[in-house]
Write a protein that holds these residues in place. Structure first.
Motif, PDB file in Angstrom:
ATOM      1  N   SER A  69     -18.837  24.762   2.992  1.00 57.08           N
ATOM      2  CA  SER A  69     -20.005  25.505   2.507  1.00 57.08           C
ATOM      3  C   SER A  69     -20.852  24.638   1.585  1.00 57.08           C
ATOM      4  CB  SER A  69     -19.563  26.765   1.770  1.00 57.08           C
ATOM      5  OG  SER A  69     -18.873  27.621   2.633  1.00 57.08           O
ATOM      6  N   ALA A  70     -20.188  23.840   0.740  1.00 53.52           N
ATOM      7  CA  ALA A  70     -20.930  22.944  -0.146  1.00 53.52           C
ATOM      8  C   ALA A  70     -21.669  21.889   0.663  1.00 53.52           C
ATOM      9  CB  ALA A  70     -19.978  22.287  -1.139  1.00 53.52           C
ATOM     10  N   LYS A  71     -21.034  21.372   1.714  1.00 53.58           N
ATOM     11  CA  LYS A  71     -21.706  20.401   2.587  1.00 53.58           C
ATOM     12  C   LYS A  71     -22.906  21.018   3.275  1.00 53.58           C
ATOM     13  CE  LYS A  71     -18.527  16.970   4.246  1.00 53.58           C
ATOM     14  NZ  LYS A  71     -17.710  16.500   5.339  1.00 53.58           N
ATOM     15  N   ALA A  72     -22.753  22.228   3.767  1.00 49.14           N
ATOM     16  CA  ALA A  72     -23.857  22.908   4.445  1.00 49.14           C
ATOM     17  C   ALA A  72     -24.994  23.187   3.475  1.00 49.14           C
ATOM     18  CB  ALA A  72     -23.360  24.200   5.076  1.00 49.14           C
ATOM     19  N   ALA A  73     -24.679  23.497   2.219  1.00 50.53           N
ATOM     20  CA  ALA A  73     -25.718  23.756   1.230  1.00 50.53           C
ATOM     21  C   ALA A  73     -26.520  22.486   0.931  1.00 50.53           C
ATOM     22  CB  ALA A  73     -25.089  24.302  -0.045  1.00 50.53           C
ATOM     23  N   LYS A  74     -25.870  21.321   1.013  1.00 57.57           N
ATOM     24  CA  LYS A  74     -26.586  20.059   0.783  1.00 57.57           C
ATOM     25  C   LYS A  74     -27.674  19.848   1.831  1.00 57.57           C
ATOM     26  CE  LYS A  74     -22.920  17.401  -1.399  1.00 57.57           C
ATOM     27  NZ  LYS A  74     -22.049  16.229  -1.248  1.00 57.57           N
ATOM     28  N   TRP A  75     -27.417  20.284   3.056  1.00 58.52           N
ATOM     29  CA  TRP A  75     -28.373  20.065   4.138  1.00 58.52           C
ATOM     30  C   TRP A  75     -29.615  20.942   3.996  1.00 58.52           C
ATOM     31  CZ3 TRP A  75     -28.487  16.044   7.196  1.00 58.52           C
ATOM     32  CH2 TRP A  75     -27.315  15.285   7.363  1.00 58.52           C
ATOM     33  N   GLU A  76     -29.629  21.858   3.056  1.00 63.36           N
ATOM     34  CA  GLU A  76     -30.817  22.669   2.791  1.00 63.36           C
ATOM     35  C   GLU A  76     -31.849  21.896   1.967  1.00 63.36           C
ATOM     36  OE1 GLU A  76     -31.283  25.707   4.089  1.00 63.36           O
ATOM     37  OE2 GLU A  76     -29.336  25.544   5.080  1.00 63.36           O
ATOM     38  N   ASP A  77     -31.422  20.827   1.313  1.00 59.70           N
ATOM     39  CA  ASP A  77     -32.300  20.046   0.443  1.00 59.70           C
ATOM     40  C   ASP A  77     -33.020  18.969   1.266  1.00 59.70           C
ATOM     41  OD1 ASP A  77     -33.497  18.883  -1.743  1.00 59.70           O
ATOM     42  OD2 ASP A  77     -31.702  17.788  -2.377  1.00 59.70           O
ATOM     43  N   PRO A  78     -34.366  18.935   1.274  1.00 55.21           N
ATOM     44  CA  PRO A  78     -35.089  17.926   2.056  1.00 55.21           C
ATOM     45  C   PRO A  78     -34.825  16.492   1.580  1.00 55.21           C
ATOM     46  CG  PRO A  78     -36.574  19.690   1.364  1.00 55.21           C
ATOM     47  CD  PRO A  78     -35.268  19.919   0.698  1.00 55.21           C
ATOM     48  N   ALA A  79     -34.573  16.294   0.300  1.00 61.79           N
ATOM     49  CA  ALA A  79     -34.298  14.948  -0.207  1.00 61.79           C
ATOM     50  C   ALA A  79     -32.967  14.428   0.348  1.00 61.79           C
ATOM     51  CB  ALA A  79     -34.265  14.948  -1.735  1.00 61.79           C
ATOM     52  N   TYR A  80     -31.971  15.302   0.474  1.00 62.57           N
ATOM     53  CA  TYR A  80     -30.681  14.900   1.035  1.00 62.57           C
ATOM     54  C   TYR A  80     -30.827  14.538   2.508  1.00 62.57           C
ATOM     55  CZ  TYR A  80     -25.763  15.074   2.372  1.00 62.57           C
ATOM     56  OH  TYR A  80     -24.522  14.761   2.860  1.00 62.57           O
ATOM     57  N   ILE A  81     -31.637  15.325   3.228  1.00 64.99           N
ATOM     58  CA  ILE A  81     -31.861  15.038   4.646  1.00 64.99           C
ATOM     59  C   ILE A  81     -32.532  13.676   4.803  1.00 64.99           C
ATOM     60  CG2 ILE A  81     -33.115  15.773   6.694  1.00 64.99           C
ATOM     61  CD1 ILE A  81     -32.675  18.657   5.755  1.00 64.99           C
TER      62      ILE A  81
END
Length: 145
Positions: A69-81
């Motif tokens: 879930s924490a990994k999936a939440a990171k993918w919501e951030d455009p900077a992380y993408i």
């Protein structure tokens, strides 16, 4: 003993029996109860072990779910993408010049020798040469008499 109605006199005291009938029956009942309760107690203990094992597996599953879930939440951030696209796929913004540095000395040495023609592969020996060489080797290992 005295004759004709006198007092009776005992010479020795009676020996008490070690186990009376009641004590023997009580002992047998207690043994039967102990044997009757061993199987249910063993089943109970096995079930307790199974419960502990399943609870541990459930805790591991919860931990894995939290991590994912924490990994999936990171993918919501455009900077992380954007960071992942730069690192994984060597992508850049328009107008940027990308430079990829390879730190593989063995691969570089292999690539440096790529201009030379590869040596032709050695043809395998025919089967009869292999057979004859094994016969010679077996004969050579045999001690002389």
């Amino acid at each position: 003993r005295t004759a004709a109605g006198g007092t009776i006199r005992r010479l020795t005291a009676p020996h008490p029996r070690r186990f009376t009938g009641r004590a023997t029956v009580l002992f047998a009942v207690l043994i039967a109860l102990a044997l009757a309760y061993t199987y249910p107690v063993r089943v109970y203990l096995d079930q307790q072990v199974d419960i502990e094992r399943m609870e541990a597996a459930q805790a591991d599953q919860r931990k894995l779910i939290d991590e994912l879930s924490a990994k999936a939440a990171k993918w919501e951030d455009p900077a992380y993408i954007e960071t992942q696209a730069r690192e994984r796929f060597f992508m850049g913004k328009p107008g940027e010049t990308l430079l990829v540095v390879l730190s593989d000395p063995e691969g570089a040495a292999r690539d440096a020798g790529a201009g030379a023609p590869p040596a032709p592969p050695k043809a395998p020996d025919p089967w009869y040469d292999t057979l004859w060489s094994s016969v010679r080797a077996a004969n050579a290992e045999r001690p002389d008499k």
